[in-house]
Design an enzyme around this catalytic site. Structure first.
Site, short mmCIF file in Angstrom:
data_model
loop_
_atom_site.label_atom_id
_atom_site.label_comp_id
_atom_site.label_asym_id
_atom_site.label_seq_id
_atom_site.Cartn_x
_atom_site.Cartn_y
_atom_site.Cartn_z
N TYR A 1 -26.95 54.70 -15.08
CA TYR A 1 -27.07 53.96 -13.83
C TYR A 1 -28.45 53.29 -13.71
CZ TYR A 1 -27.39 53.07 -8.80
OH TYR A 1 -27.56 52.48 -7.58
N SER B 1 -31.83 48.67 -6.64
CA SER B 1 -32.10 50.03 -6.17
C SER B 1 -33.57 50.32 -6.42
CB SER B 1 -31.24 51.03 -6.93
OG SER B 1 -31.66 52.36 -6.68
#
Length: 266
Positions: free
Chosen positions: A146, A133
């Site tokens: 996360y 990401s």
């Protein structure tokens, strides 16, 4: 002879889009998920085989990989895609929530990779693509757990590529920005604590807006396909990273922090 890709987390979102994208281009696809009986009907494709694989269960990983090798005899590409987002102030996250986040996003990725590597070494080549990401490169508020998993995936991937180069096994990462997919809808958990509620609401509003304008899963699948067919040793592939990524790259740290706090916190 058609190449074979094993995809984790193929029940929806990026994983499902990648399974269809590769299958439509003649690849053999082992689309894995926890419960194949709930697979989207679109995955009923002549080039796709559905296999059960839970990345948090070592025995399930073993069976899923064995099923793939039994069907296709090889795994040319492993796409580590399974994951979800846990959001909330670190103070509000339980040990169980954090452990589950790491078990899926990081330890599951490691477990699948470890069990695929012997087959790739025996074949004399292979490619591992990890879905990271843009927050594997910079942090956002209310996403500490996360973000930590994605920072770990980035370091893991960069380290592994040196270890695996002698065996002609390459490692790549695809780094999406916001995604207009189930990740922005259901594939996330939110923990809230009263002192942070107003600020958290602001963050969630910005997050939702980013998802609505984010990349479609098919756009990310196209980037993944490009990475799978790139014979170079390039490590990172961006997938519609969005304005926050470029501002983080270009602004001095103090200016970036002020902007992020104003946009997402206060």
């Amino acid at each position: 002879m058609a190449k074979t890709i094993l995809i984790t987390g193929a029940s929806s979102g990026i994983g499902q889009a990648a399974a269809l994208y590769f299958a439509e281009r003649g690849w053999n696809v082992a689309a894995t998920m926890r419960d194949p009986s709930k697979a989207d009907p679109r995955l009923q494709h002549s080039q796709i085989s559905l296999f059960a694989l839970d990345v948090t269960d070592a025995e399930s990983i073993t069976r899923g990989i064995a099923d793939t090798l039994g069907r296709y005899q090889k795994i040319d590409v492993l796409l580590n895609n399974a994951g979800y987002g846990l959001f909330g102030p670190i103070e509000a996250l339980s040990d169980q929530q954090i452990q589950k986040q790491f078990a899926t996003n990081l330890f599951g990725l490691i477990g699948v990779t470890q069990q695929v590597l012997p087959a790739m070494r025996e074949a004399g080549e292979g490619l591992i693509i990890n879905v990271s990401s843009i927050v594997g490169r910079f942090a956002l508020p209310y996403a500490s757990s996360y973000v930590a998993t994605k920072f770990a995936v980035e370091g893991l991937s960069e380290s592994m590529r040196y270890e695996l180069e002698p065996f002609r096994i390459r490692v790549k990462m695809v780094e999406p920005g916001s995604i207009a997919t189930e990740f922005g809808k259901g594939s996330k958990q939110i923990a809230v604590s009263d002192p942070y509620q107003a600020s958290m609401n602001k963050f969630l509003a910005v997050f939702a807006k980013g998802n609505s304008a984010g990349a479609k899963p098919e756009e990310v699948a196209e980037v993944i396909y490009g990475a799978a067919n790139d014979s170079s040793n390039r490590l990172r592939y961006l997938a519609k990273p969005g304005p926050f990524f470029w501002m983080n790259r270009l602004l001095p740290d103090a200016a970036w922090r002020r902007l992020l706090v104003k946009a997402m916190v206060k």
